[in-house]
Design a protein around this motif. Structure first.
Motif, PDB file in Angstrom:
ATOM      1  N   ILE A  73       3.440   5.482   5.047  1.00 14.39           N
ATOM      2  CA  ILE A  73       2.590   6.043   4.001  1.00 14.39           C
ATOM      3  C   ILE A  73       2.916   7.507   3.767  1.00 14.39           C
ATOM      4  O   ILE A  73       3.077   7.954   2.619  1.00 14.39           O
ATOM      5  N   LEU A  74       3.024   8.280   4.835  1.00 11.64           N
ATOM      6  CA  LEU A  74       3.359   9.698   4.683  1.00 11.64           C
ATOM      7  C   LEU A  74       4.723   9.872   4.017  1.00 11.64           C
ATOM      8  O   LEU A  74       4.913  10.760   3.170  1.00 11.64           O
ATOM      9  N   LYS A  75       5.676   9.016   4.383  1.00  9.33           N
ATOM     10  CA  LYS A  75       7.004   9.068   3.776  1.00  9.33           C
ATOM     11  C   LYS A  75       6.922   8.819   2.269  1.00  9.33           C
ATOM     12  O   LYS A  75       7.533   9.530   1.470  1.00  9.33           O
ATOM     13  N   ASN A  76       6.158   7.806   1.876  1.00  9.44           N
ATOM     14  CA  ASN A  76       6.055   7.465   0.462  1.00  9.44           C
ATOM     15  C   ASN A  76       5.301   8.527  -0.330  1.00  9.44           C
ATOM     16  O   ASN A  76       5.644   8.793  -1.489  1.00  9.44           O
ATOM     17  N   VAL A  77       4.299   9.123   0.254  1.00  9.43           N
ATOM     18  CA  VAL A  77       3.594  10.222  -0.413  1.00  9.43           C
ATOM     19  C   VAL A  77       4.557  11.388  -0.629  1.00  9.43           C
ATOM     20  O   VAL A  77       4.595  12.000  -1.703  1.00  9.43           O
ATOM     21  N   ARG A  78       5.359  11.680   0.396  1.00  6.84           N
ATOM     22  CA  ARG A  78       6.335  12.775   0.267  1.00  6.84           C
ATOM     23  C   ARG A  78       7.358  12.467  -0.816  1.00  6.84           C
ATOM     24  O   ARG A  78       7.688  13.338  -1.642  1.00  6.84           O
ATOM     25  N   ILE A 125       0.826  -1.206   0.000  1.00  2.67           N
ATOM     26  CA  ILE A 125       0.000   0.000   0.000  1.00  2.67           C
ATOM     27  C   ILE A 125       0.868   1.266   0.000  1.00  2.67           C
ATOM     28  O   ILE A 125       0.654   2.170  -0.815  1.00  2.67           O
ATOM     29  N   PRO A 126       1.892   1.367   0.875  1.00  3.17           N
ATOM     30  CA  PRO A 126       2.750   2.563   0.819  1.00  3.17           C
ATOM     31  C   PRO A 126       3.427   2.721  -0.535  1.00  3.17           C
ATOM     32  O   PRO A 126       3.545   3.839  -1.048  1.00  3.17           O
ATOM     33  N   LEU A 181      -4.815  13.191   3.146  1.00  3.19           N
ATOM     34  CA  LEU A 181      -5.671  13.066   4.319  1.00  3.19           C
ATOM     35  C   LEU A 181      -6.119  11.620   4.552  1.00  3.19           C
ATOM     36  O   LEU A 181      -6.097  11.120   5.673  1.00  3.19           O
ATOM     37  N   ALA A 182      -6.517  10.961   3.461  1.00  2.00           N
ATOM     38  CA  ALA A 182      -7.118   9.635   3.601  1.00  2.00           C
ATOM     39  C   ALA A 182      -6.112   8.497   3.536  1.00  2.00           C
ATOM     40  O   ALA A 182      -6.373   7.414   4.072  1.00  2.00           O
ATOM     41  N   GLY A 183      -4.966   8.724   2.873  1.00  4.73           N
ATOM     42  CA  GLY A 183      -3.983   7.667   2.710  1.00  4.73           C
ATOM     43  C   GLY A 183      -3.614   6.958   4.001  1.00  4.73           C
ATOM     44  O   GLY A 183      -3.706   5.719   4.092  1.00  4.73           O
ATOM     45  N   PRO A 184      -3.221   7.696   5.040  1.00  2.00           N
ATOM     46  CA  PRO A 184      -2.827   7.031   6.288  1.00  2.00           C
ATOM     47  C   PRO A 184      -3.962   6.249   6.935  1.00  2.00           C
ATOM     48  O   PRO A 184      -3.718   5.315   7.703  1.00  2.00           O
ATOM     49  N   LEU A 240      -5.904   4.252   5.473  1.00  7.92           N
ATOM     50  CA  LEU A 240      -5.983   2.925   4.873  1.00  7.92           C
ATOM     51  C   LEU A 240      -5.230   1.897   5.706  1.00  7.92           C
ATOM     52  O   LEU A 240      -5.639   0.738   5.795  1.00  7.92           O
ATOM     53  N   ARG A 241      -4.125   2.326   6.268  1.00  6.19           N
ATOM     54  CA  ARG A 241      -3.290   1.431   7.082  1.00  6.19           C
ATOM     55  C   ARG A 241      -2.747   2.249   8.263  1.00  6.19           C
ATOM     56  O   ARG A 241      -1.614   2.734   8.232  1.00  6.19           O
ATOM     57  N   PRO A 242      -3.551   2.422   9.322  1.00  7.21           N
ATOM     58  CA  PRO A 242      -3.105   3.250  10.450  1.00  7.21           C
ATOM     59  C   PRO A 242      -1.763   2.817  11.020  1.00  7.21           C
ATOM     60  O   PRO A 242      -0.957   3.661  11.442  1.00  7.21           O
ATOM     61  N   HIS A 243      -1.485   1.506  11.009  1.00  4.59           N
ATOM     62  CA  HIS A 243      -0.228   1.016  11.569  1.00  4.59           C
ATOM     63  C   HIS A 243       0.963   1.343  10.656  1.00  4.59           C
ATOM     64  O   HIS A 243       2.119   1.197  11.062  1.00  4.59           O
ATOM     65  N   GLN A 244       0.684   1.794   9.420  1.00  4.66           N
ATOM     66  CA  GLN A 244       1.749   2.190   8.495  1.00  4.66           C
ATOM     67  C   GLN A 244       1.733   3.701   8.252  1.00  4.66           C
ATOM     68  O   GLN A 244       2.220   4.173   7.231  1.00  4.66           O
ATOM     69  N   PHE A 245       1.200   4.414   9.205  1.00  7.43           N
ATOM     70  CA  PHE A 245       1.023   5.868   9.072  1.00  7.43           C
ATOM     71  C   PHE A 245       2.294   6.566   8.611  1.00  7.43           C
ATOM     72  O   PHE A 245       2.295   7.300   7.609  1.00  7.43           O
TER      73      PHE A 245
END
Length: 214
Positions: free
Chosen positions: A171-176, A130-131, A158-161, A163-168
């Protein structure tokens, strides 16, 4: 007389039939995008059309020999791409010769993305988690492939994290990372990526402004 355009319901029935054939999953993806009204920005469509102008639909119907690519020298783009697909049991989507040319040209930018998606994974250095998928999503939204790209990017952040709260954090790192790479690179969709499969992967990434490691 010009042929009559099939009704929406007729095309929906066609979509259901295409989705039942694994070999025509690329055809189904293009038709589904067309039915849903997905449209890329005019600038993106124009650049893809310019790339495809001399080859008609050949760049939209990629025919790659993955067995040959897996015999390519280690470190080449083609070898990395074939290995990525094999490791993840991916059969890359292709557009068949049976798919209507006019519909294909009308959706050329979307069709090209469908065919190149797995190459994006290799060039952007991300897996199929997912990330990893969200890195690619952030990339294409930052490059503004779609008309509503800015709004969709804000929604993703906003919604990405969620999807997988434990990969918050991941996910933010990959979006960046996806957004950062998008700012460095040319419009990746309009680049002749398939022409560079025999080249060194790091050299292709450098050519596109993408760091070999992120």
């Amino acid at each position: 007389m010009p042929s009559e355009t099939p009704s929406w319901w007729a095309r929906l029935r066609q979509l259901r039939a295409l989705r039942a054939e694994p070999s025509r999953i690329g055809d189904a993806a293009v038709l589904q995008s067309d039915l849903l009204g997905a449209r890329m920005r005019e600038e993106v469509r124009a650049q893809v059309a310019a790339l495809c102008a001399r080859s008609d639909c050949d760049r939209l119907r990629l025919r790659l020999d993955h067995a040959a690519l897996r015999r390519s020298p280690p470190g080449t783009f083609g070898r990395a791409y074939a290995d990525f697909c094999a490791a993840n049991a991916i059969v890359p989507a292709t557009i068949s010769d049976a798919f209507d040319d006019d519909t294909l040209r009308h959706n050329a930018a979307i069709a090209r993305y469908i065919c190149l998606h797995d190459m994006f994974h290799v060039l952007l250095g991300c897996d199929t988690s997912i990330p990893g998928e969200l890195r690619i999503t952030a990339f294409i939204l930052e490059q503004r492939y779609f008309r509503a790209g800015a709004a969709l990017l804000a929604l993703l952040a906003l919604a990405g994290p969620l999807l997988r709260p434990h990969q918050f954090r991941e996910i933010l790192k990959n979006v960046r990372i996806g957004r950062d790479l998008a700012r460095r690179a040319p419009l990746l969709l309009a680049e002749p990526l398939e022409d560079w499969l025999a080249h060194d992967l790091a050299a292709v990434q450098q050519r596109l402004g993408l760091p070999a490691t992120v």
